[in-house]
Write a protein that holds these residues in place. Structure first.
Motif, mmCIF file in Angstrom:
data_model
loop_
_atom_site.group_PDB
_atom_site.id
_atom_site.type_symbol
_atom_site.label_atom_id
_atom_site.label_comp_id
_atom_site.label_asym_id
_atom_site.label_seq_id
_atom_site.Cartn_x
_atom_site.Cartn_y
_atom_site.Cartn_z
ATOM 1 N N TYR A 108 0.829 -1.215 0.000
ATOM 2 C CA TYR A 108 0.000 0.000 0.000
ATOM 3 C C TYR A 108 0.862 1.263 0.000
ATOM 4 O O TYR A 108 1.983 1.291 0.486
ATOM 5 C CB TYR A 108 -0.937 0.015 1.209
ATOM 6 C CG TYR A 108 -1.823 1.235 1.177
ATOM 7 C CD1 TYR A 108 -2.739 1.399 0.154
ATOM 8 C CD2 TYR A 108 -1.686 2.240 2.117
ATOM 9 C CE1 TYR A 108 -3.520 2.544 0.081
ATOM 10 C CE2 TYR A 108 -2.469 3.388 2.055
ATOM 11 C CZ TYR A 108 -3.377 3.538 1.020
ATOM 12 O OH TYR A 108 -4.132 4.677 0.939
ATOM 13 N N LYS A 109 0.249 2.323 -0.456
ATOM 14 C CA LYS A 109 0.926 3.605 -0.667
ATOM 15 C C LYS A 109 1.724 4.078 0.551
ATOM 16 O O LYS A 109 1.168 4.252 1.642
ATOM 17 C CB LYS A 109 -0.127 4.662 -1.009
ATOM 18 C CG LYS A 109 -0.850 4.386 -2.307
ATOM 19 C CD LYS A 109 -2.105 5.268 -2.435
ATOM 20 C CE LYS A 109 -2.947 4.803 -3.617
ATOM 21 N NZ LYS A 109 -4.312 5.377 -3.611
ATOM 22 N N GLN B 78 3.251 6.354 3.187
ATOM 23 C CA GLN B 78 2.808 7.615 3.787
ATOM 24 C C GLN B 78 4.022 8.399 4.289
ATOM 25 O O GLN B 78 5.018 7.815 4.736
ATOM 26 C CB GLN B 78 1.856 7.330 4.953
ATOM 27 C CG GLN B 78 0.594 6.586 4.534
ATOM 28 C CD GLN B 78 -0.267 7.372 3.569
ATOM 29 O OE1 GLN B 78 -0.627 8.516 3.827
ATOM 30 N NE2 GLN B 78 -0.574 6.782 2.421
ATOM 31 N N ASN C 24 4.607 8.850 -1.005
ATOM 32 C CA ASN C 24 4.376 8.093 -2.231
ATOM 33 C C ASN C 24 4.841 8.841 -3.478
ATOM 34 O O ASN C 24 4.435 8.526 -4.580
ATOM 35 C CB ASN C 24 2.878 7.758 -2.334
ATOM 36 C CG ASN C 24 2.620 6.520 -3.162
ATOM 37 O OD1 ASN C 24 3.490 5.668 -3.284
ATOM 38 N ND2 ASN C 24 1.437 6.439 -3.745
ATOM 39 N N PHE D 80 8.248 9.598 -4.123
ATOM 40 C CA PHE D 80 9.640 9.338 -4.491
ATOM 41 C C PHE D 80 9.704 8.401 -5.698
ATOM 42 O O PHE D 80 9.001 7.386 -5.735
ATOM 43 C CB PHE D 80 10.368 8.639 -3.336
ATOM 44 C CG PHE D 80 10.812 9.556 -2.244
ATOM 45 C CD1 PHE D 80 12.071 10.156 -2.299
ATOM 46 C CD2 PHE D 80 9.995 9.817 -1.157
ATOM 47 C CE1 PHE D 80 12.492 10.989 -1.274
ATOM 48 C CE2 PHE D 80 10.405 10.662 -0.145
ATOM 49 C CZ PHE D 80 11.656 11.248 -0.194
ATOM 50 N N GLU E 97 2.361 0.488 6.303
ATOM 51 C CA GLU E 97 1.134 0.978 5.674
ATOM 52 C C GLU E 97 0.209 -0.153 5.210
ATOM 53 O O GLU E 97 -0.957 0.084 4.908
ATOM 54 C CB GLU E 97 1.478 1.891 4.488
ATOM 55 C CG GLU E 97 2.061 3.239 4.877
ATOM 56 C CD GLU E 97 3.577 3.221 5.019
ATOM 57 O OE1 GLU E 97 4.154 2.125 5.266
ATOM 58 O OE2 GLU E 97 4.187 4.285 4.884
ATOM 59 N N MET F 83 -3.703 -2.228 7.809
ATOM 60 C CA MET F 83 -5.164 -2.244 7.860
ATOM 61 C C MET F 83 -5.772 -2.982 6.673
ATOM 62 O O MET F 83 -6.848 -3.579 6.777
ATOM 63 C CB MET F 83 -5.718 -0.813 7.927
ATOM 64 C CG MET F 83 -5.396 -0.098 9.219
ATOM 65 S SD MET F 83 -5.759 -1.049 10.727
ATOM 66 C CE MET F 83 -7.550 -0.935 10.754
ATOM 67 N N PRO G 83 1.243 17.280 13.798
ATOM 68 C CA PRO G 83 0.372 16.194 14.289
ATOM 69 C C PRO G 83 -0.720 15.786 13.303
ATOM 70 O O PRO G 83 -1.651 15.104 13.697
ATOM 71 C CB PRO G 83 -0.231 16.791 15.564
ATOM 72 C CG PRO G 83 -0.125 18.261 15.407
ATOM 73 C CD PRO G 83 1.022 18.549 14.500
ATOM 74 N N TYR G 84 -0.634 16.210 12.078
ATOM 75 C CA TYR G 84 -1.659 15.847 11.094
ATOM 76 C C TYR G 84 -0.982 15.309 9.829
ATOM 77 O O TYR G 84 0.236 15.396 9.688
ATOM 78 C CB TYR G 84 -2.522 17.066 10.733
ATOM 79 C CG TYR G 84 -1.745 18.259 10.247
ATOM 80 C CD1 TYR G 84 -1.377 18.385 8.909
ATOM 81 C CD2 TYR G 84 -1.352 19.261 11.130
ATOM 82 C CE1 TYR G 84 -0.656 19.476 8.471
ATOM 83 C CE2 TYR G 84 -0.619 20.349 10.703
ATOM 84 C CZ TYR G 84 -0.271 20.449 9.369
ATOM 85 O OH TYR G 84 0.470 21.519 8.931
ATOM 86 N N ASP G 85 -1.782 14.745 8.943
ATOM 87 C CA ASP G 85 -1.326 14.396 7.596
ATOM 88 C C ASP G 85 -1.984 15.361 6.616
ATOM 89 O O ASP G 85 -3.044 15.926 6.910
ATOM 90 C CB ASP G 85 -1.743 12.963 7.238
ATOM 91 C CG ASP G 85 -1.062 11.941 8.108
ATOM 92 O OD1 ASP G 85 0.157 11.810 8.027
ATOM 93 O OD2 ASP G 85 -1.771 11.274 8.893
ATOM 94 N N VAL G 86 -1.364 15.522 5.486
ATOM 95 C CA VAL G 86 -1.985 16.388 4.483
ATOM 96 C C VAL G 86 -1.881 15.713 3.119
ATOM 97 O O VAL G 86 -0.901 15.038 2.808
ATOM 98 C CB VAL G 86 -1.340 17.792 4.484
ATOM 99 C CG1 VAL G 86 0.108 17.741 4.020
ATOM 100 C CG2 VAL G 86 -2.158 18.751 3.608
ATOM 101 N N PHE G 87 -2.934 15.896 2.336
ATOM 102 C CA PHE G 87 -3.009 15.347 0.979
ATOM 103 C C PHE G 87 -3.320 16.492 0.033
ATOM 104 O O PHE G 87 -4.291 17.209 0.282
ATOM 105 C CB PHE G 87 -4.083 14.268 0.891
ATOM 106 C CG PHE G 87 -3.845 13.131 1.838
ATOM 107 C CD1 PHE G 87 -3.169 12.003 1.423
ATOM 108 C CD2 PHE G 87 -4.275 13.222 3.161
ATOM 109 C CE1 PHE G 87 -2.928 10.965 2.312
ATOM 110 C CE2 PHE G 87 -4.035 12.181 4.049
ATOM 111 C CZ PHE G 87 -3.358 11.054 3.626
ATOM 112 N N PRO G 88 -2.579 16.702 -1.052
ATOM 113 C CA PRO G 88 -1.399 15.949 -1.435
ATOM 114 C C PRO G 88 -0.271 16.138 -0.421
ATOM 115 O O PRO G 88 -0.216 17.182 0.254
ATOM 116 C CB PRO G 88 -1.023 16.538 -2.801
ATOM 117 C CG PRO G 88 -1.623 17.889 -2.831
ATOM 118 C CD PRO G 88 -2.844 17.825 -1.991
ATOM 119 N N GLU H 291 15.808 15.114 2.185
ATOM 120 C CA GLU H 291 16.051 14.852 0.761
ATOM 121 C C GLU H 291 16.467 13.425 0.498
ATOM 122 O O GLU H 291 16.198 12.873 -0.562
ATOM 123 C CB GLU H 291 17.127 15.800 0.234
ATOM 124 C CG GLU H 291 16.559 17.128 -0.169
ATOM 125 C CD GLU H 291 17.584 17.979 -0.896
ATOM 126 O OE1 GLU H 291 18.550 17.420 -1.448
ATOM 127 O OE2 GLU H 291 17.405 19.207 -0.900
#
Lengths: 254, 254, 254, 254, 254, 254
Positions: free
Chosen positions: F72-73, F75, F82, F84, F122, F125, F208-213, F221
């Motif tokens: 799975y993708k 994170q 996802n 790179f 990842e 689940m 403390p959060y994720d963001v998309f994109p 780097e």
């Protein structure tokens, strides 16, 4: 007054409530959809939820499940169309799968009888499909499950219609954001209706076909398909009473 | 009389017929479903196919695609239910995806306008979904596509109803295998109707809810929701004429 | 001559025909696909449908179901490719799910044995998948179901090939729109073939790979993979006779 | 000898290798499937993987991706059937979606050209579908992508066949676990072949149809469709050389 | 105090609120899941909903969408497991598709920024997938969309933890129905907590693996993974204050 | 040393190995994902595969299945993200369906117990979902199946951590491409690690959060979330020993 919303129970109490296998779970299913400038976006959720809770208080062995708030895409001729800001709808497969999974989870607790109270016309066929698949899968599992699917407006008699529309009924097809829904909301959630913003519109007339993409010019700018201006809480009470009695009678006899 | 069924054309002729981008493709969508002991299982396919061909012959730039024969699950209150031998129905997602793919294939040929003529009430919402998704995906591809969705019975006027039902109309809801469909079939496919086997039934009455699994006792043993015995080819001609005129007028003006 | 198309039966007659559980349902599966400038788009539907009806008339306990008209995407090396106007194909999952649902509906009537007669090479694997899933789901339901899957051309012997191709057979791989299909169509639907428009092409030769997107330059402009010009109704009769005999023999012995 | 397996590269080196946009990614696709008592379960994975690596070493700008090991369900007439212990197969939709996602991930790195080397006949149509959908989705994204799909055995000439089968070729259809695959495995993975366990069988003959559920009696007990006993590493070398040359030539010219 | 729940707005007001394109839509996502005998089934819905509303009142251009009530299947080691009566969970694909569709509907209104406040650990990866697919599909449509995904507990500092757990923190992993959630519920919905029914349990310890089907003996009979008995509304206030501040700060700076 | 990879067995031997119904099948599941400039893209596949084979050699009745290579993708906060080049990931539904189908195929051989060794956080689940659906479908079929799901890192003790990180452990969350994975790879695949290319980075810190994109600036780097420079084969041996012992002990006791 006992609490009938299962989400407010702790799990031990819930287990006790359903353990004799006679409990019926009511699942209100609605939509977030514009209903004119005079009303909030949630009548299709709040009305079946209200009915569910009232019915549950009048009947034994009935609990109300958390409602499904987002329903199938609003269609122009029944809900004004899916292009209004605020009308927030999901695809048929998403609704079907979500409702199916929710019902199956309640089956897994031991429940065998369900009542889907629908507040949004466009949901109907996808709820049929969810119910049909649930029953078939339960049969495979050796479980006898029964799902009742109803839309509350089907419990309103012609007598009530005559009282609510003394000048003549303009037809079910255009009762989106009109006297019926507005009256009920005035009765159960007056804070979410502002009759000063109600806009009179003539009953919508439509060509005998649908077109995709939808043509917004088919709908009045206000978004309702008929006029809400003669709505009153009293009319709402009259309608609700009849729906409640009819649905409660059905649950008692089932 | 030119041939309007595209499947009967060779591909070069078809390409010529659609190359100016003005062609409308009519896709009849029906069902294989019992319609009483007096009639074949295919009126929901044959009637919209017949209408499609007639309309195509009366209008320019219209071709008829091979019909979708198997439709969504028959419901008790509109088609007698999905438990009759002979009623042969598919799931909503199968119908939706199949129709979507068929329409997209015609889009890929260069067509931009479609008319779905529906002969089976239960198909409606799944056809909506297919049309809605098609339009959205085409928009992503930079293509402007339009899909008209219509059920032929919506073109029948109250005047015609009055003539066809001189004793009073028992309502659209119970017109499954009754006078309307039987009369049309007598007109267009008399060999598939045997009036000697027609069974009189009183108009069906139903509770205001649906139940899953369906309860076969809600439906007359013959399977129709109202009586076909007063059906005649003449009535069928009257109905068809009106539908054809209405639909043809619409296609000409679109 | 009894009628073998189940769609033309009323449901009571159909129920009687299948009630002893010995009925085999034949489901023709085809495609709408270009077959050269000399032939209609539907040979892949009409040929298996014709065979199905003939076989059903020669065997007891066989009924023919309405055909699946739209098949899987035409591939360059077997059908010319999916980019020709008129070639109207669906995705594999749509075909698989639709066929699965149709077969399961016939199972629900009480049928246990099915014959899929395929007229379009590209359908094969998706029909395998539908049949495999059907059998597994029926096993879960405690039902023993059997599905035969066949392509009519697999019943043609080398002797017949030698007669049909006196100058030498150019191979099955290029028999798209060539002598075989054209001859059969001349025999069963001469009105849908116009030999004056038949274009001679040398047998197609292809690289040993496929490429996506397809390269239209791999295929002759006419769309066929070999030359139809020597097709005759007589050859068609010869081929059909052998297919019919072989398939009928199989059904009798099964 | 440079390493051509991209999984063994670090990401910076990989980025450099593909950054000019000329890299071709080879994805071997196989199956875990019985190939007789004399051979391991993985020839359909190992053979295309070996070919992929050899080709990559002979061509510029080619990298080999980790193989897809589990393929579509083995069919009786091409792989012995899906009921043998050890034959470990996935559904068509699982294979299609997995391969699609893998290819799209490589597209997202900047790659535009792919070569699927298939080692398992039954995979073909599902790989077609994955490739077709990939190309269409990439087109929507404004990306020109090309996917070559090939089965290595299509690169074997009649001359080679004549040498490998001096007693006469029994046909491609029965080359499952027979001389071809066994010879190649003897050449590239002799430790996975035990010729002492090779069982002679006459070439399989099948009825002209398939049946579901499959009938195990159609296949020899050993599981192969023809005899492997005359397999040799030398024959394997001959076959492989030709496949490698053909595929490498194609990649150089593409 | 302005209303921040968008479902309570009429569509014209909603349109005005979002028309400058700066509005952020918060979507609370929770679960119906047992949280011990002392607490209702809905803390995972009510807590993120409460936080969402509070944050919305403290920030400009933020509206709260109707919550997603039913979440992904409870896992033993984080939520006690999916076998408790009252734990009412859906599959991953149903959750993903439903959330995706809801977010896309808000995108269609013109919104471009979303905050998913998650109250149920098991939802996380399926919300990732929904967000990722949304962003990609919007990119295809030429729309720049941003989705923030957060779980409120990630905003609690070690300092607060030290205050809430003066006897030592037993770890995030066992905070199901324990001091944290119970304290917050005591603060925001005291009527849904009955501390007289709170059962002391030692912090759960688990093997380093998961097993399917789940083993109910891994979990305390009460259903919580740690003891709620030292929960207080004051602790709840402390925790909530910190979460609210952290999330509000983030929204102001984004 | 007996061979434990089932793909290398012939089907008769495999059948014998599993015929008493006591065999456990280990399925390694990983990902193709960047792990810094000093290491190949496949540690998430190679490490669980190595552990699986070692464990299988130490336990009776254990076989190792071909690994699932694409996971799975990635994170940002667990795998760098996802975006790179080289990180090659599939959707959740593709992974879930593929793993489900693979496991069901092994069930069909007669196996009833499975161990998924996960090498890519990842995946977790989606593997849960596959396992849960497998167990439910097997229950429908009357089969008792058990699936263990484990991530090898959960078997590392605090004592080992203390030895491996003498300067203090920077936390599991940032162990992507850091000392743990690099040390293990140095031990089992030294040729795939080039410590001269290892880049020191401070332990990553995240909001403390994720963001998309995803926001690539959140990650160093080099792509790792902590520094690999102090990795050694000796540390790898220490870690592996503990994981192997723990997992083997579990398999022996199950």
């Amino acid at each position: 007054m006992c609490n009938v919303k299962l989400e407010n129970m702790d799990w031990i109490s819930y287990r006790e409530a359903i353990q004799d296998g006679r409990c019926r779970i009511i699942l209100p299913v609605g939509a977030i959809e514009q209903h004119g400038p005079h009303m909030s976006l949630n009548p299709d959720v709040l009305i079946p939820s209200h009915i569910a809770e009232q019915v549950a208080q009048q009947c034994d062995d009935v609990l109300v499940a958390p409602a499904i708030a987002y329903g199938y895409k609003s269609q122009v001729k029944s809900g004004g169309g899916n292009f209004f800001p605020g009308t927030t709808c999901v695809s048929g497969s998403a609704l079907e799968q979500y409702v199916y999974d929710v019902l199956m989870a309640y089956v897994n607790h031991g429940n065998r009888e369900f009542v889907l109270i629908n507040g949004h016309f466009e949901n109907s066929m996808f709820l049929c499909e969810a119910a049909d698949k649930l029953v078939k899968q339960c049969t495979l599992r050796g479980l006898e499950v029964r799902v009742y699917l109803l839309s509350y407006w089907d419990y309103i008699s012609e007598e009530t219609i005559a009282k609510v529309f003394p000048d003549g009924f303009t037809g079910w097809a255009v009762e989106h954001g009109g006297i019926l829904e507005t009256s009920i909301m005035l009765e159960i959630h007056p804070a979410l209706v502002d009759m000063d913003r109600a806009v009179h519109v003539d009953p919508a007339t439509f060509p005998p076909y649908d077109v995709f993409p939808a043509d917004p010019s088919w709908v009045a700018e206000s978004g309702t398909l008929s006029s809400p201006v003669k709505a009153t809480a009293e009319k709402g009470r009259l309608i609700l009473d009849e729906c409640l009695k009819g649905i409660a009678r059905q649950l008692r006899s089932a």
